[in-house]
Design an enzyme around this catalytic site. Sequence first.
Site, PDB file in Angstrom:
ATOM      1  N   ARG A   1      -3.399   3.153  12.943  1.00  0.00           N
ATOM      2  CA  ARG A   1      -2.508   4.366  11.696  1.00  0.00           C
ATOM      3  C   ARG A   1      -1.621   5.140  12.806  1.00  0.00           C
ATOM      4  NH1 ARG A   1      -8.233   6.006   8.413  1.00  0.00           N
ATOM      5  NH2 ARG A   1      -7.682   3.591   7.559  1.00  0.00           N
TER       6      ARG A   1
ATOM      7  N   TYR B   1      -3.475  -9.614  16.008  1.00  0.00           N
ATOM      8  CA  TYR B   1      -1.862  -9.176  16.945  1.00  0.00           C
ATOM      9  C   TYR B   1      -1.956 -10.128  18.410  1.00  0.00           C
ATOM     10  CZ  TYR B   1      -2.411  -5.285  14.033  1.00  0.00           C
ATOM     11  OH  TYR B   1      -2.632  -4.413  12.489  1.00  0.00           O
TER      12      TYR B   1
ATOM     13  N   LYS C   1     -12.103  -7.478   5.481  1.00  0.00           N
ATOM     14  CA  LYS C   1     -11.083  -6.361   6.989  1.00  0.00           C
ATOM     15  C   LYS C   1     -12.007  -5.337   7.282  1.00  0.00           C
ATOM     16  CE  LYS C   1      -7.605  -3.772   7.242  1.00  0.00           C
ATOM     17  NZ  LYS C   1      -6.170  -3.220   6.908  1.00  0.00           N
TER      18      LYS C   1
ATOM     19  N   GLU D   1     -16.697  -7.073  -4.998  1.00  0.00           N
ATOM     20  CA  GLU D   1     -15.222  -6.857  -5.317  1.00  0.00           C
ATOM     21  C   GLU D   1     -14.339  -8.817  -4.767  1.00  0.00           C
ATOM     22  OE1 GLU D   1     -12.848  -4.099  -4.976  1.00  0.00           O
ATOM     23  OE2 GLU D   1     -14.533  -2.487  -4.112  1.00  0.00           O
TER      24      GLU D   1
ATOM     25  N   SER E   1      -6.133  -3.668  14.381  1.00  0.00           N
ATOM     26  CA  SER E   1      -5.873  -2.933  15.755  1.00  0.00           C
ATOM     27  C   SER E   1      -7.080  -2.817  16.500  1.00  0.00           C
ATOM     28  CB  SER E   1      -5.175  -2.119  15.030  1.00  0.00           C
ATOM     29  OG  SER E   1      -6.375  -0.901  13.785  1.00  0.00           O
TER      30      SER E   1
ATOM     31  N   CYS F   1       0.071   3.988   1.801  1.00  0.00           N
ATOM     32  CA  CYS F   1      -0.345   5.116   2.423  1.00  0.00           C
ATOM     33  C   CYS F   1       0.089   5.447   3.941  1.00  0.00           C
ATOM     34  CB  CYS F   1      -1.507   5.008   3.194  1.00  0.00           C
ATOM     35  SG  CYS F   1      -1.710   2.460   4.144  1.00  0.00           S
TER      36      CYS F   1
ATOM     37  N   CYS G   1      -3.552   6.488   0.352  1.00  0.00           N
ATOM     38  CA  CYS G   1      -3.049   4.851  -0.717  1.00  0.00           C
ATOM     39  C   CYS G   1      -2.694   5.201  -1.830  1.00  0.00           C
ATOM     40  CB  CYS G   1      -3.914   3.731   0.244  1.00  0.00           C
ATOM     41  SG  CYS G   1      -4.660   3.229   1.621  1.00  0.00           S
TER      42      CYS G   1
ATOM     43  N   CYS H   1       0.759  -1.454   0.517  1.00  0.00           N
ATOM     44  CA  CYS H   1       0.114   0.125  -0.208  1.00  0.00           C
ATOM     45  C   CYS H   1       1.012   1.206  -0.062  1.00  0.00           C
ATOM     46  CB  CYS H   1      -0.609   0.190   1.312  1.00  0.00           C
ATOM     47  SG  CYS H   1      -2.221   1.224   1.273  1.00  0.00           S
TER      48      CYS H   1
ATOM     49  N   LYS I   1     -11.927  -4.675   1.683  1.00  0.00           N
ATOM     50  CA  LYS I   1     -11.599  -3.853   3.204  1.00  0.00           C
ATOM     51  C   LYS I   1     -12.537  -2.565   2.978  1.00  0.00           C
ATOM     52  CE  LYS I   1      -7.753  -1.791   4.639  1.00  0.00           C
ATOM     53  NZ  LYS I   1      -6.404  -0.938   3.999  1.00  0.00           N
TER      54      LYS I   1
HETATM   55  C1  PBG Z   1      -3.147   0.139   4.910  1.00  0.00           C
HETATM   56  C2  PBG Z   1      -3.476  -1.448   6.045  1.00  0.00           C
HETATM   57  C3  PBG Z   1      -4.819  -0.549   6.499  1.00  0.00           C
HETATM   58  C4  PBG Z   1      -4.160  -1.477   7.751  1.00  0.00           C
HETATM   59  C5  PBG Z   1      -3.442  -2.911   7.424  1.00  0.00           C
HETATM   60  N1  PBG Z   1      -3.325  -2.298   5.551  1.00  0.00           N
HETATM   61  C6  PBG Z   1      -4.782   0.601   7.148  1.00  0.00           C
HETATM   62  C7  PBG Z   1      -5.527   1.598   6.659  1.00  0.00           C
HETATM   63  O1  PBG Z   1      -6.246   0.972   5.654  1.00  0.00           O
HETATM   64  O2  PBG Z   1      -5.629   3.093   7.195  1.00  0.00           O
HETATM   65  C8  PBG Z   1      -5.567  -1.792   9.307  1.00  0.00           C
HETATM   66  C9  PBG Z   1      -4.989  -2.438   9.967  1.00  0.00           C
HETATM   67  C10 PBG Z   1      -4.975  -2.083  11.415  1.00  0.00           C
HETATM   68  O3  PBG Z   1      -5.938  -2.072  11.983  1.00  0.00           O
HETATM   69  O4  PBG Z   1      -4.746  -3.115  12.445  1.00  0.00           O
HETATM   70  N2  PBG Z   1      -3.554   0.568   3.849  1.00  0.00           N
END
Ligand code: PBG
Length: 325
Positions: A206, A314, A249, A234, A275, A123, A131, A121, A196
């Site tokens: 983040r 995690y 996700k 998707e 997270s 970002c 992104c 990605c 996602k």
């Molecule tokens: C990158 C990405 C993100 C996550 C995984 N890859 C964050 C987002 O899209 O802002 C989130 C993972 C998590 O919250 O544990 N694009």
Amino acid sequence: MAYPITRLRRLRQNDVLRSMIRETEVSRADLIMPYFVCPGAGVRNPIHSMPGNYQLSIDLLLDEVRDLYAETGVDKILLFGIPETKDEHGRVACSPDAIVPRAIRALKERLPEVLTVADVCNCEYTTHGHCGTVVNGDVDNDLTLETLALQSLTLAQAGADVIAPSDMMDGRVGAIRKILDANGFSNTPIMAYSAKYASGFYGPFREAAESAPKFGNRSTYQMDPANSNEALREVEQDIIEGADIVMVKPALSYLDVINRVKQTFNVPVAAYNVSGEFSMVKAAAANGWIDEQRIIKEILTSIKRAGADVIITYHAKEYVLNNLI
Ligand code: PBG
């Protein structure tokens, strides 16, 4: 057959009976543990919103993954990078000297048996935190495909075992498959973050990855949490473009989506226990409000029961240690 002939409690009388008919068991082979790698040496910055998780420099990442593998047998990790510098397009991530390719080379040399999945990605690598490449205030889909493809190739050349695009651009799986195949990586699998969602549950990540968007949000590319038919579209697109594993996700608010994807396509499905889902458990546990290990087990079991074959979490290390699996 009904009660009193049928008594469903008969098979719940003791643990031997219960375990004999248990339908879902999360095993260590299902789990992927995420890590955040940063520049420097000897660096171990705690991520405050994700207790027990750190930004690690490559040397300490190697120690951490070695311990994970030695203590738990978990042999799959997912890598995110915190770069030295950022730019407008995320091109810093397309260099072999970027932080994640460097980490992958070190990992594959020291711990070749550990499957290393590389998140793809922009970002973490753009100055604005979006992104992809921003044109007129929004991420330009097709320009972004170029950096995503180059970043993927760089990661594969560094030795990444699996490429995992998380950007949600249209056509990125096809673009990545094409560049990988053209460069001798036709055997490198793609695990696509297919469904996602634009989710509040990414908040702690983040902070961890220093990747919050500086303006606006990600709703023009990540999915609307209200939709599940669209998730199937998707996923279908990604399968057609060559995804080997499709991902949903976050996980917990989207168990219905995991289930529909599995039922509809019967392909390998991954789910990301993100997270915010992790941090809520940690916060409640720190307050003494829940039985933490019991809750973690229930959460991971529910994700697998919904239809996930692979769980990114995690909790991976503590789950294995606390359940002796
Ligand atoms: C990158 C990405 C993100 C996550 C995984 N890859 C964050 C987002 O899209 O802002 C989130 C993972 C998590 O919250 O544990 N694009």
